[in-house]
Design an enzyme around this catalytic site. Sequence first.
Site, mmCIF file in Angstrom:
data_model
loop_
_atom_site.group_PDB
_atom_site.id
_atom_site.type_symbol
_atom_site.label_atom_id
_atom_site.label_comp_id
_atom_site.label_asym_id
_atom_site.label_seq_id
_atom_site.Cartn_x
_atom_site.Cartn_y
_atom_site.Cartn_z
ATOM 1 N N ASP A 29 -20.019 44.952 83.166
ATOM 2 C CA ASP A 29 -19.213 44.081 84.022
ATOM 3 C C ASP A 29 -19.607 42.624 83.774
ATOM 4 O OD1 ASP A 29 -20.953 44.023 87.258
ATOM 5 O OD2 ASP A 29 -21.756 44.311 85.228
ATOM 6 N N ASP A 82 -25.076 40.918 81.353
ATOM 7 C CA ASP A 82 -24.394 41.929 80.531
ATOM 8 C C ASP A 82 -24.125 41.355 79.142
ATOM 9 O OD1 ASP A 82 -23.367 42.021 83.473
ATOM 10 O OD2 ASP A 82 -22.980 44.042 82.747
ATOM 11 N N THR A 102 -24.253 49.044 82.544
ATOM 12 C CA THR A 102 -24.978 47.901 83.118
ATOM 13 C C THR A 102 -24.219 47.273 84.284
ATOM 14 O OG1 THR A 102 -23.958 46.330 81.578
ATOM 15 C CG2 THR A 102 -26.037 47.366 80.881
ATOM 16 N N ASN A 151 -25.425 47.052 91.557
ATOM 17 C CA ASN A 151 -24.659 48.042 90.794
ATOM 18 C C ASN A 151 -24.490 49.354 91.551
ATOM 19 O OD1 ASN A 151 -24.255 46.335 88.627
ATOM 20 N ND2 ASN A 151 -25.999 47.119 87.453
ATOM 21 N N ASP A 166 -29.719 43.236 82.647
ATOM 22 C CA ASP A 166 -29.057 44.215 81.775
ATOM 23 C C ASP A 166 -29.654 44.336 80.379
ATOM 24 O OD1 ASP A 166 -25.878 43.384 83.308
ATOM 25 O OD2 ASP A 166 -27.409 44.825 83.898
#
Length: 316
Positions: free
Chosen positions: A10, A15, A126, A169, A243
């Site tokens: 995302d 990320d 992630t 998350n 991430d």
Amino acid sequence: MAKKIIIDCDPGQDDAVALLLAFASPDELELLGITTVCGNVPLALTQRNARMICDIGGQQHVPVFAGCAEPLQRKLQTAEAIHGPTGINGIDVFEPQTPLQNKHAADFIIDTLLAADAASITLVPTGPLTNIATAINKEPAILSRIERIVLMGGAMREGGNCTPSAEFNIFVDPQAADIVFRCGRPITAMGLDVTHQVLSTRDRVARIRALGNAVAIATADMLSFFDRYDTLKYASEGAPLHDPCTIAWLLRPDLFVARDCNISIETQSELTMGHTAIDFWHVTDRPANATWIYGVDAPGFYEFLISRLARFGRSA
Ligand code: RIB
Ligand code: CA
């Protein structure tokens, strides 16, 4: 032989750095595709940001898919306060050359895994686990093809970052996380307890920027934006590079400290929704369903990350 992986993300600046680290490691990792999910910002932006990073990293050939725009049951909660309104603030937004594939991300995961050998593909989520859970629900036969799920999510001693009890998350889609942690396949979980040890301090960002190649400069620009929220919130010296820990663990597990234990997800209580109940001391008879990563050689992590980002400046 390179490990076949699918990154589900995302983007999100952190990320993006995870994607770039994977791009820089073709001998060890064969990136089959990038699937995107709602999370830090809505899906329309996470898929666009992933394709921008493919352009920046010279990976326009990597197929990028859009997945779920909403969590399985809950209303989407995003994190523009941390990542900025574009989700990738720090770099200018542009219309990427890398195309968006027509297939839904969950269907790409299903089709790829059904065509694969047993235990041959590693999933690297992630972001919220909505795409992964959707694929498992839709086609449970994919489970035997999953070698391991290496995810960023959860928290133990560190506490939550979006509620007192939950990491983002997992909090965004606790039902999806519950499905994943009950799926029976090997899981490696990187939570805030380890990611809060890898802080992108000014010195480290300066060393990345000093590499001088376009990818390193873009990385430094993203981290220079990304760190302002966490440094205020935690009075820390820089933003945690959440991430990239997943990709770094795949490439250099020796940098990390791990323990197998049970991780269960709170899906009933609104007070503790999305909490990861981690049985670190084995005080229950719940079977270990995950390898919990709780320590890291942070200087070694950054030496490694910088050495890989330096590869973007070298001619082929
Ligand atoms: O809690 C940190 C996680 O939430 C990271 O994956 C970050 O990108 C956000 O998705
Ligand atoms: Ca993320």
